[in-house]
Design a protein around this motif. Structure first.
Motif, PDB file in Angstrom:
ATOM      1  N   TYR A   1      -5.610   3.898  -0.384  1.00 62.88           N
ATOM      2  CA  TYR A   1      -4.691   2.810  -0.042  1.00 62.88           C
ATOM      3  C   TYR A   1      -4.384   1.976  -1.286  1.00 62.88           C
ATOM      4  O   TYR A   1      -4.510   0.748  -1.294  1.00 62.88           O
ATOM      5  N   ASN A   2      -3.998   2.629  -2.341  1.00 64.56           N
ATOM      6  CA  ASN A   2      -3.654   1.930  -3.572  1.00 64.56           C
ATOM      7  C   ASN A   2      -2.379   1.119  -3.362  1.00 64.56           C
ATOM      8  O   ASN A   2      -1.475   1.559  -2.645  1.00 64.56           O
TER       9      ASN A   2
ATOM     10  N   ALA B   1     -10.635   0.063   3.257  1.00 60.53           N
ATOM     11  CA  ALA B   1      -9.980  -0.248   1.989  1.00 60.53           C
ATOM     12  C   ALA B   1     -10.775  -1.320   1.265  1.00 60.53           C
ATOM     13  O   ALA B   1     -11.391  -2.183   1.892  1.00 60.53           O
ATOM     14  N   TRP B   2     -10.743  -1.249  -0.058  1.00 58.82           N
ATOM     15  CA  TRP B   2     -11.538  -2.189  -0.863  1.00 58.82           C
ATOM     16  C   TRP B   2     -10.794  -2.445  -2.168  1.00 58.82           C
ATOM     17  O   TRP B   2     -10.514  -1.524  -2.931  1.00 58.82           O
ATOM     18  N   TYR B   3     -10.460  -3.702  -2.388  1.00 60.67           N
ATOM     19  CA  TYR B   3      -9.711  -4.096  -3.571  1.00 60.67           C
ATOM     20  C   TYR B   3     -10.447  -5.179  -4.352  1.00 60.67           C
ATOM     21  O   TYR B   3     -10.865  -6.188  -3.786  1.00 60.67           O
TER      22      TYR B   3
ATOM     23  N   SER C   1       0.823  -1.202   0.000  1.00 60.50           N
ATOM     24  CA  SER C   1       0.000   0.000   0.000  1.00 60.50           C
ATOM     25  C   SER C   1       0.858   1.253   0.000  1.00 60.50           C
ATOM     26  O   SER C   1       1.988   1.258   0.495  1.00 60.50           O
TER      27      SER C   1
ATOM     28  N   SER D   1     -12.315   2.220  -2.193  1.00 63.47           N
ATOM     29  CA  SER D   1     -12.998   2.943  -1.130  1.00 63.47           C
ATOM     30  C   SER D   1     -12.841   4.453  -1.291  1.00 63.47           C
ATOM     31  O   SER D   1     -13.598   5.229  -0.705  1.00 63.47           O
TER      32      SER D   1
ATOM     33  N   ASP E   1      -7.516   1.207  -4.654  1.00 66.24           N
ATOM     34  CA  ASP E   1      -8.392   1.138  -3.481  1.00 66.24           C
ATOM     35  C   ASP E   1      -9.706   1.809  -3.846  1.00 66.24           C
ATOM     36  O   ASP E   1      -9.794   3.032  -3.949  1.00 66.24           O
TER      37      ASP E   1
END
Length: 245
Positions: free
Chosen positions: A231-232, A212-214, A39, A227, A225
């Motif tokens: 948080y890429n 965070a969402w991946y 991240s 979201s 990310d």
């Protein structure tokens, strides 16, 4: 996504996208020892619910590996970390450091996930209730009743490395994830059974507790990310003991 691999992803036009996005029907991401998806920054809040969708081969008995972690291992002096991983025979384990500078492990063994099919797993850390729960496809599979240790050092940015997807900072990334991972969603709140069932149907990107969402697929060198919290994650190959900035 930023195809340069640097993790700088432009914002999306929310008016063009639904707030709730259904899970993808595509295949997931596979990992290898040479790649570590790190991240771009630290988590800004403590994660209390981890939801992920994986596929393990039918009858798989080996150790699949790391889902989400910033652990360096006991051989390091810098070991304040959190690690969500799958052990042999599909055992789910949540590990983290505590305020007392020790460590704690919550292990869930009563899950039948080595089926060759996609499964959704949720691990929920409920410190107030003294319970850590594990759900399989929205149904409570196992619950541990204990004094749930506080995160402690994880609240200090000086004591953290950025989180990684499908691997971590241990020597040679030796516990990289060896099966397929299609989706990973992290929340700051304690998700209920009904909320987890709703999450399986589709992730609501307007949820204030969404950290965070991946969504993961093959041949990605960077992971956005979804979201919107930044948080890429991008691949770092040169030094597996350092985060990718």
């Amino acid at each position: 996504p930023d195809l340069s691999g640097n993790g700088y992803t432009a914002g999306t036009d929310d008016a063009q996208e639904p707030d709730v996005q259904e899970p993808s029907a595509q295949g997931g991401m596979t990992f290898n020892v040479n790649d570590i998806y790190s991240s771009a920054k630290f988590l800004e809040a403590a994660p209390n619910t981890f939801e992920f969708t994986v596929r393990l081969p039918k009858g798989y008995t080996d150790r699949p590996g790391v889902i989400f972690s910033n652990y360096e291992g006991p051989e390091k002096t810098y070991d304040r970390a959190i690690c969500l991983q799958l052990q042999a025979n599909g055992t789910v384990q949540l590990y983290y450091e505590t305020k007392g500078n020790g460590n704690v492990k919550y292990v869930f063994k009563n899950l039948d996930i080595c089926t060759g099919d996609w499964v959704h797993i949720a691990v929920v850390r409920d410190e107030a209730a003294g319970k850590v729960r594990c759900y399989l496809n929205g149904t409570l599979a196992e619950e541990i009743t204990t004094t749930v240790a506080p995160y402690g050092y994880l609240t200090s940015k000086d004591a953290l490395k950025p989180m990684c997807i499908g691997g971590d900072y241990r020597s040679n990334n030796r516990y990289y994830f060896r099966c397929e991972l299609k989706e990973l969603v992290v929340y700051s709140d304690v998700r209920t059974a009904d909320e987890i069932k709703s999450d399986i149907a589709g992730t609501n990107k307007t949820n204030d507790n969404l950290l965070a969402w991946y969504k993961l697929s093959s041949d990605q060198t960077s992971v956005e990310d979804l979201s919107g919290n930044g948080y890429n994650a991008s691949v770092a190959k040169e030094d597996l003991d350092a985060p990718a900035w």
